[in-house]
Design an enzyme around this catalytic site. Structure first.
Site, mmCIF file in Angstrom:
data_model
loop_
_atom_site.group_PDB
_atom_site.id
_atom_site.type_symbol
_atom_site.label_atom_id
_atom_site.label_comp_id
_atom_site.label_asym_id
_atom_site.label_seq_id
_atom_site.Cartn_x
_atom_site.Cartn_y
_atom_site.Cartn_z
ATOM 1 N N THR A 115 1.410 -0.959 0.277
ATOM 2 C CA THR A 115 -0.377 -0.287 0.057
ATOM 3 C C THR A 115 1.191 1.567 0.097
ATOM 4 O O THR A 115 1.908 0.664 0.686
ATOM 5 C CB THR A 115 -1.403 0.226 1.242
ATOM 6 O OG1 THR A 115 -1.386 0.837 1.139
ATOM 7 C CG2 THR A 115 -0.231 -0.284 2.705
ATOM 8 N N ASP A 116 0.552 2.205 -0.467
ATOM 9 C CA ASP A 116 1.144 3.461 -0.697
ATOM 10 C C ASP A 116 0.968 4.190 1.146
ATOM 11 O O ASP A 116 2.049 4.984 1.785
ATOM 12 C CB ASP A 116 0.291 4.767 -2.017
ATOM 13 C CG ASP A 116 -0.887 4.995 -1.175
ATOM 14 O OD1 ASP A 116 -0.857 4.576 0.764
ATOM 15 O OD2 ASP A 116 -1.314 5.142 -1.376
ATOM 16 N N GLU A 117 0.703 3.542 2.024
ATOM 17 C CA GLU A 117 0.768 3.775 3.325
ATOM 18 C C GLU A 117 1.735 3.786 3.962
ATOM 19 O O GLU A 117 2.215 4.308 4.975
ATOM 20 C CB GLU A 117 -0.448 3.249 4.170
ATOM 21 C CG GLU A 117 -2.197 4.077 3.611
ATOM 22 C CD GLU A 117 -2.964 3.867 4.747
ATOM 23 O OE1 GLU A 117 -2.482 3.213 6.167
ATOM 24 O OE2 GLU A 117 -4.341 3.495 4.844
ATOM 25 N N LYS A 119 2.496 -2.896 7.212
ATOM 26 C CA LYS A 119 2.736 -3.612 5.732
ATOM 27 C C LYS A 119 4.342 -3.577 5.784
ATOM 28 O O LYS A 119 4.542 -3.995 5.019
ATOM 29 C CB LYS A 119 1.555 -3.114 4.804
ATOM 30 C CG LYS A 119 0.439 -2.995 5.044
ATOM 31 C CD LYS A 119 -0.535 -4.297 5.052
ATOM 32 C CE LYS A 119 -0.391 -4.169 2.704
ATOM 33 N NZ LYS A 119 -0.641 -6.050 2.829
ATOM 34 N N TYR A 132 -1.477 -0.302 11.215
ATOM 35 C CA TYR A 132 -1.998 -1.825 10.156
ATOM 36 C C TYR A 132 -0.690 -1.004 9.096
ATOM 37 O O TYR A 132 0.335 -1.731 8.367
ATOM 38 C CB TYR A 132 -2.709 -0.738 9.627
ATOM 39 C CG TYR A 132 -3.061 -0.931 7.939
ATOM 40 C CD1 TYR A 132 -3.502 -2.007 7.286
ATOM 41 C CD2 TYR A 132 -3.128 -0.024 7.011
ATOM 42 C CE1 TYR A 132 -3.301 -2.462 6.547
ATOM 43 C CE2 TYR A 132 -3.524 0.381 5.771
ATOM 44 C CZ TYR A 132 -3.662 -1.292 5.159
ATOM 45 O OH TYR A 132 -3.331 -2.159 3.931
HETATM 46 P P1 NAD Z 1 -10.288 -7.059 2.937
HETATM 47 O O1 NAD Z 1 -9.881 -6.724 4.177
HETATM 48 O O2 NAD Z 1 -11.454 -7.227 2.199
HETATM 49 O O3 NAD Z 1 -9.384 -8.192 2.835
HETATM 50 C C1 NAD Z 1 -8.338 -9.198 3.172
HETATM 51 C C2 NAD Z 1 -9.138 -10.641 3.273
HETATM 52 O O4 NAD Z 1 -7.731 -10.852 3.429
HETATM 53 C C3 NAD Z 1 -10.281 -11.007 3.666
HETATM 54 O O5 NAD Z 1 -11.362 -11.864 3.411
HETATM 55 C C4 NAD Z 1 -9.803 -11.681 5.260
HETATM 56 O O6 NAD Z 1 -10.799 -13.389 5.568
HETATM 57 C C5 NAD Z 1 -8.018 -12.331 4.863
HETATM 58 N N1 NAD Z 1 -7.071 -12.491 6.378
HETATM 59 C C6 NAD Z 1 -7.588 -12.069 7.227
HETATM 60 N N2 NAD Z 1 -6.121 -12.217 7.824
HETATM 61 C C7 NAD Z 1 -5.760 -13.985 7.598
HETATM 62 C C8 NAD Z 1 -4.915 -14.475 7.350
HETATM 63 N N3 NAD Z 1 -4.427 -14.352 8.205
HETATM 64 N N4 NAD Z 1 -4.630 -15.530 6.383
HETATM 65 C C9 NAD Z 1 -5.875 -15.766 5.442
HETATM 66 N N5 NAD Z 1 -6.165 -14.500 5.239
HETATM 67 C C10 NAD Z 1 -6.821 -14.125 6.665
HETATM 68 O O7 NAD Z 1 -8.983 -5.733 2.806
HETATM 69 P P2 NAD Z 1 -8.606 -5.124 1.149
HETATM 70 O O8 NAD Z 1 -9.387 -3.897 1.485
HETATM 71 O O9 NAD Z 1 -9.511 -6.082 0.311
HETATM 72 O O10 NAD Z 1 -7.141 -5.300 0.949
HETATM 73 C C11 NAD Z 1 -6.537 -7.057 0.455
HETATM 74 C C12 NAD Z 1 -5.073 -6.331 0.374
HETATM 75 O O11 NAD Z 1 -4.396 -4.883 -0.606
HETATM 76 C C13 NAD Z 1 -4.451 -5.702 1.523
HETATM 77 O O12 NAD Z 1 -3.254 -6.334 1.598
HETATM 78 C C14 NAD Z 1 -4.310 -4.368 1.841
HETATM 79 O O13 NAD Z 1 -2.941 -4.156 2.535
HETATM 80 C C15 NAD Z 1 -4.219 -4.431 0.362
HETATM 81 N N6 NAD Z 1 -4.215 -2.916 0.052
HETATM 82 C C16 NAD Z 1 -5.680 -1.822 0.331
HETATM 83 C C17 NAD Z 1 -6.356 -0.535 -0.507
HETATM 84 C C18 NAD Z 1 -7.522 -0.806 -0.483
HETATM 85 O O14 NAD Z 1 -7.860 0.337 -0.379
HETATM 86 N N7 NAD Z 1 -9.237 -1.211 -0.058
HETATM 87 C C19 NAD Z 1 -5.565 -0.242 -1.194
HETATM 88 C C20 NAD Z 1 -3.914 -0.581 -1.251
HETATM 89 C C21 NAD Z 1 -3.769 -2.227 -0.613
HETATM 90 O O1 TDX Z 2 -15.578 6.604 8.255
HETATM 91 C C1 TDX Z 2 -14.837 7.430 8.216
HETATM 92 N N1 TDX Z 2 -14.611 9.104 7.753
HETATM 93 C C2 TDX Z 2 -13.886 9.528 7.374
HETATM 94 O O2 TDX Z 2 -13.619 11.342 7.408
HETATM 95 C C3 TDX Z 2 -14.281 6.767 7.623
HETATM 96 C C4 TDX Z 2 -13.894 5.518 8.224
HETATM 97 C C5 TDX Z 2 -12.727 7.722 7.353
HETATM 98 N N2 TDX Z 2 -12.598 8.707 6.806
HETATM 99 C C6 TDX Z 2 -11.336 9.186 5.988
HETATM 100 C C7 TDX Z 2 -9.909 8.679 6.934
HETATM 101 C C8 TDX Z 2 -9.405 8.591 5.772
HETATM 102 O O3 TDX Z 2 -9.001 10.357 5.644
HETATM 103 O O4 TDX Z 2 -11.411 8.551 4.923
HETATM 104 C C9 TDX Z 2 -10.085 8.468 4.058
HETATM 105 C C10 TDX Z 2 -10.294 7.536 3.983
HETATM 106 O O5 TDX Z 2 -10.241 6.671 5.221
HETATM 107 P P1 TDX Z 2 -10.457 4.640 4.985
HETATM 108 O O6 TDX Z 2 -11.301 4.248 4.184
HETATM 109 O O7 TDX Z 2 -10.126 3.842 5.929
HETATM 110 O O8 TDX Z 2 -8.766 4.284 4.221
HETATM 111 P P2 TDX Z 2 -7.185 4.606 3.926
HETATM 112 O O9 TDX Z 2 -7.681 5.400 5.983
HETATM 113 O O10 TDX Z 2 -7.222 5.821 3.493
HETATM 114 O O11 TDX Z 2 -6.752 3.570 3.972
HETATM 115 C C11 TDX Z 2 -7.389 2.292 2.875
HETATM 116 O O12 TDX Z 2 -6.287 3.134 1.000
HETATM 117 C C12 TDX Z 2 -5.054 2.183 1.745
HETATM 118 C C13 TDX Z 2 -7.372 1.420 3.263
HETATM 119 O O13 TDX Z 2 -8.612 1.015 4.411
HETATM 120 C C14 TDX Z 2 -6.595 0.911 3.924
HETATM 121 O O14 TDX Z 2 -6.115 -0.984 3.471
HETATM 122 C C15 TDX Z 2 -5.088 0.959 2.306
HETATM 123 O O15 TDX Z 2 -3.712 0.260 2.302
#
Ligand code: NAD
Ligand code: TDX
Length: 338
Positions: A124-126, A153, A149
């Site tokens: 992730t970019d985070e 990562k 988190y």
């Molecule tokens: P999500 O929380 O929707 O899904 C995560 C999945 O991993 C779930 O199905 C969960 O059951 C499974 N999981 C958790 N722990 C586990 C374990 N110990 N063994 C096997 N499975 C397990 O998350 P997402 O948003 O789909 O993110 C997927 C990946 O992408 C993550 O690695 C996250 O860091 C990365 N990512 C997410 C975003 C975003 O915006 N959502 C952006 C950049 C990177």
């Molecule tokens: O209730 C809310 N109110 C609010 O203002 C929530 C849930 C979030 N926010 C803000 C916080 C952040 O600035 O919105 C922005 C986005 O929040 P999230 O949806 O929780 O995402 P973020 O924290 O940016 O992280 C996401 O992007 C990078 C994903 O959850 C991560 O898994 C990924 O790595």
């Protein structure tokens, strides 16, 4: 037929990846591996096993035996499995370290033993921390994570780098910006706000809503991960983003307007602790070296996503019960009746 292991396959991005790859790569068999934590949902994979090219395996990436068994005959590993929600990591980081750091090392060791041809770590970019008002993250930006988190990562990324450096494991790391699209768990801002509005409730904006996130449709992210798996250079990192920066307030206004609601539905709530101000991704390396380009305009992708949540109310209403409501009360101090 090549066999790929996709971990976290029952989550948001993992399930979109499985759906996409089954569509565009008819010669692959996917082992969809997931522990089914609160965020994993078999409904996300509904119908996908029907064609006989996807097998679901329930397993934990922290469990050496389960991982070794799932790797039988596998040539490529794509690791999406993670604890993924920043707010939950503020309440407690242990599960994040266990899965994101420990689970990644377990997978790396098993992948090395199995002799896989590619290991892709979905990061992730985070991991880069927060930007001020100017500039964008490049692959060489320093790792300065700010939450449990993002620190977990970043730790995983360092272990992936170590496995490549020490053992020559053919690893690739992708670092993507904020995803949105169908099947996203309604704890993240877009599905949370859309479903709250559909339920007739308000939307909790943290602080003043001036934090900036760089949005990408999940389908574009999945295509980038596929391109990285197939064409990436081992040992390399690829940033993935779609040049779509929005303040949270701009995003909230777009969601309100997409649902025909006005700003009286906004509730400004206490800011997130350690809230990163701004993320912005420079993805020129992925565009140049992987021949990848994002395809979805933010306005179109958001409209499509809102429509998906309108059309799939059974999916999210089944989630917004029980343990979810307990989390909601802990996070937002608001009790919601089932
Ligand atoms: P999500 O929380 O929707 O899904 C995560 C999945 O991993 C779930 O199905 C969960 O059951 C499974 N999981 C958790 N722990 C586990 C374990 N110990 N063994 C096997 N499975 C397990 O998350 P997402 O948003 O789909 O993110 C997927 C990946 O992408 C993550 O690695 C996250 O860091 C990365 N990512 C997410 C975003 C975003 O915006 N959502 C952006 C950049 C990177
Ligand atoms: O209730 C809310 N109110 C609010 O203002 C929530 C849930 C979030 N926010 C803000 C916080 C952040 O600035 O919105 C922005 C986005 O929040 P999230 O949806 O929780 O995402 P973020 O924290 O940016 O992280 C996401 O992007 C990078 C994903 O959850 C991560 O898994 C990924 O790595």
């Amino acid at each position: 037929m090549s066999r790929w292991l996709v971990t976290g396959a029952a989550g948001f991005i993992g399930s979109n990846f499985v759906r996409r790859v089954l569509e565009v790569r008819p010669d692959l068999h996917l082992v969809a591996y997931d522990a089914l934590t609160y965020a994993g949902n078999l409904a996300n994979l509904d119908g996908l096993a029907d064609g006989g090219r996807m097998t679901f395996v329930r397993g934990d990436i922290c469990n050496q035996q389960e991982v070794a068994a799932a790797l039988d005959g596998v040539s490529v590993v794509i690791n999406f499995a993670a604890e993924s929600h920043v707010d939950r990591s503020i309440h407690g980081g242990a599960a994040f370290v266990q899965t994101n750091v420990g689970g990644t090392q377990t997978l790396l060791d098993a992948a090395r033993t199995a002799g896989v041809q590619r290991y892709v770590q979905v990061s992730t970019d985070e991991v880069y921390g927060s930007l001020g008002p100017e500039g964008r993250f490049v692959e060489d930006s320093p790792l300065q994570p700010s939450s449990a988190y993002s620190a977990s990562k970043a730790g995983a990324d360092l272990l992936v780098h170590a496995a490549h450096h020490t053992h020559g494991l053919p690893t690739i790391i992708t670092r993507c910006s904020n995803n949105y699209g169908p099947y996203q768990f309604p704890e993240k801002i877009i599905p949370l706000f859309v479903t709250n509005l559909l339920e007739g409730r308000s939307v909790p904006v943290y602080g003043t809503g001036q934090n900036v996130r760089d949005w990408i449709h999940v389908r574009d992210h999945c295509d980038a991960v596929l391109a990285a798996a197939e064409q990436g250079t081992p040992g390399r990192v690829y940033n993935v983003g779609a040049d779509s920066e929005k303040t949270n307030l701009e995003l909230t206004r777009a969601i309100l307007s997409g649902l025909g609601c006005d700003e009286s539905r906004i509730e400004y709530v206490q800011d997130r602790l350690g809230h990163d101000l701004r993320y912005a991704i420079d993805s020129s390396r992925a565009r140049q070296e992987l021949g990848w380009q994002p395809q979805v305009r933010f306005e179109d992708g958001l409209a499509e996503t809102i429509q998906w949540y309108r059309d799939n109310q059974d999916w999210w209403r089944a989630i917004k019960t029980g343990a979810y409501l307990k989390y909601y009360e802990l996070q937002y101090g608001e009790k919601v009746e089932e």
